[in-house]
Scaffold this active site. Structure first.
Site, PDB file in Angstrom:
ATOM      1  N   GLU A 287      12.134   9.512 -19.799  1.00 34.35           N
ATOM      2  CA  GLU A 287      13.067   8.987 -20.764  1.00 34.35           C
ATOM      3  C   GLU A 287      14.423   9.536 -20.550  1.00 34.35           C
ATOM      4  OE1 GLU A 287      11.558   9.307 -24.774  1.00 34.35           O
ATOM      5  OE2 GLU A 287      10.129   8.105 -24.617  1.00 34.35           O
ATOM      6  N   HIS A 308      -8.890  14.420  -3.246  1.00 39.09           N
ATOM      7  CA  HIS A 308     -10.028  13.570  -2.838  1.00 39.09           C
ATOM      8  C   HIS A 308      -9.706  12.237  -3.052  1.00 39.09           C
ATOM      9  CE1 HIS A 308     -12.253  17.253  -1.509  1.00 39.09           C
ATOM     10  NE2 HIS A 308     -11.437  17.777  -2.317  1.00 39.09           N
ATOM     11  N   LYS A 422       9.765  -1.209 -29.316  1.00 36.23           N
ATOM     12  CA  LYS A 422       9.615  -0.909 -30.766  1.00 36.23           C
ATOM     13  C   LYS A 422      10.031  -2.049 -31.606  1.00 36.23           C
ATOM     14  CE  LYS A 422       9.324   4.188 -31.090  1.00 36.23           C
ATOM     15  NZ  LYS A 422       9.762   5.457 -31.660  1.00 36.23           N
TER      16      LYS A 422
END
Ligand code: PA5
Length: 434
Positions: A287, A308, A422
């Protein structure tokens, strides 16, 4: 060395491959000016420098937090922390890291909500809380973010259903803006205990404010210790020469590597208990820097398990990344390998060595292999997994994010991209006025 210095963060930049001499140069030409701009609190986003003061901020609210936390520690079995992004990640990071130490303590179990919209998870949470003693700490700086607001509505109804409206009010604590937002209005209307997200502190820099401190205190974390460690790192960042300032050197090294074509910074730790600290770090750097089509993409791996899965890519995939190992100098104690008479598993060669020792050798082996494979890497070392070292680590990365964002030429303290989603969500859901 006094106690506070014992928790300071170390940085090693000796595995930067061919890039080493330049990337680790402490006399980076822009660095001094950028560090001074942070110290003097000037430049873009200068209204959001309150996080610099948090390690030493105390007062009436701090005492009230401790008092309220003490009451809840004796009254409830569960604390549900409702929040998302900067209103939740720091708390979770410290709690996960401290889990082995907290296991032995009495006190509420902390659960998290409001950081997703998965329906079945809410059903399970509400079902499991039935018949228990629970409190809710709803945390939202804006007071309007959809996910925590929705989760809080569900939990408030549950508490009122279980305890009645009057008692439910004593089990809800709101952490939000001092005067603005729907949560502030609701909290005042209902008479909840409230704590403030300071105006001059952005969400991802708020872990050392009541956003993190209150739920951590309820969980039994030594928040004084957390702040003491952060204060020691803050003192160093405020006063040290650049060469003696690992936060600035880390910022400069990653900036130089970015300038040389690296696109991804991979956080790699051999301590899975730090996994949520890496999630917090991803928000902090993602951010702060992901703006104007630029910035390193912050990613994370947890070793040795990810050797792995992602190990193949790290060793031989596209060479567009740097790796930052996050190591612990003095890990919590664990078992050692004992010799067996038959040695059927062939591990007697490790007899007498501790898991901690073997883990350290694994880090050395991987860091060397990755440097040889063309992934420049650095190591950030915290002395212990304890509150002072974690406080120091978090302040270290916050300072580095501010310096690093400034080197990139962006405002490290805003997040217009988060606001865009938002606003869109409000619009699509039909929120009045959106
Ligand atoms: O960094 C930020 O500001 C965001 O990620 C916020 O932390 C997140 O969106 C939550 O916002 P709020 O605390 O306003 O609910």
């Amino acid at each position: 060395m006094n106690d506070s210095k014992a928790n300071l963060i170390q940085l090693s930049t000796d595995r930067l491959g061919d890039l080493g001499p330049i990337a680790s140069a402490p006399a980076h030409k822009e660095l001094e000016a950028v560090v001074q701009s942070v110290r003097k609190r000037t430049g873009p986003g200068s209204e959001y420098f309150g996080w610099l003061d948090l390690p030493k901020r105390r007062g009436e609210e701090f005492e009230r937090m401790l008092e309220c936390a003490k009451t809840l520690r004796s009254d409830v079995e569960f604390l549900v922390v409702v929040g998302i992004g900067g209103s939740y990640l720091g708390t979770r990071a410290i709690l996960d890291a401290m889990e082995p130490a907290l296991d032995s303590q009495d006190g509420p179990i902390v659960l998290f909500a409001g950081h997703h919209l998965e329906p079945s998870s809410y059903k399970r949470l509400l079902d499991n809380l039935e018949g228990t003693e629970v409190a809710v700490n709803v945390i939202s700086k804006s007071g309007t973010t959809t996910e925590p607001a929705l989760a809080f509505r569900l939990l408030k109804a549950k508490l009122e259903d279980m305890y009645g409206a009057k008692k439910a009010r004593t089990r809800i604590v709101a952490t939000t803006d001092a005067s603005r937002g729907a949560l502030r209005t609701l909290a005042e209307e209902e008479g909840y205990e409230t704590f403030v997200v300071p105006d001059d502190v952005g969400g991802r820099f708020s872990v050392l404010s009541p956003v993190g401190l209150f739920p951590l205190a309820v969980a039994g974390v030594d928040i004084e210790g957390l702040l003491t460690g952060a204060a020691a790192e803050a003192d160093r960042c405020h006063t040290a020469k650049i060469m003696d300032m690992p936060a600035a050197r880390y910022a400069a090294a990653r900036y130089d590597l970015y300038q040389r074509g690296m696109q991804i910074e991979v956080w790699a730790s051999f301590f899975p208990s730090l996994h949520m600290v890496s999630e917090w770090w991803k928000q902090l750097f993602g951010e702060s820097e992901g703006k104007e089509q630029g910035g390193l993409f912050p990613a994370s791996v947890s070793y040795t398990t990810d050797l792995h899965s992602m190990g193949q890519y790290m060793q031989q995939g596209r060479r567009h990344m740097l790796e930052t190992f996050v190591d612990v100098a003095n890990p919590m104690p664990g078992p050692s390998v004992e010799a067996t008479s038959a040695d059927l598993d062939g591990l007697n060669y490790l007899a007498g060595r501790s898991v901690a020792d073997i883990n350290r050798v694994a880090l050395e082996a991987v860091a060397q292999a990755h440097e040889d494979g063309g992934v420049p890497n650095m190591t950030v070392t915290l002395p212990y997994i304890n509150p002072p070292s974690l406080g120091s680590l978090m302040f270290f990365f916050e300072y580095a994010a501010a310096v690093s964002g400034r080197l990139l030429g962006v405002n490290p303290f805003d997040q217009p991209g988060v606001e865009a989603y938002k606003a869109n969500l409000f619009k699509l859901l039909g929120k009045p006025g959106a």
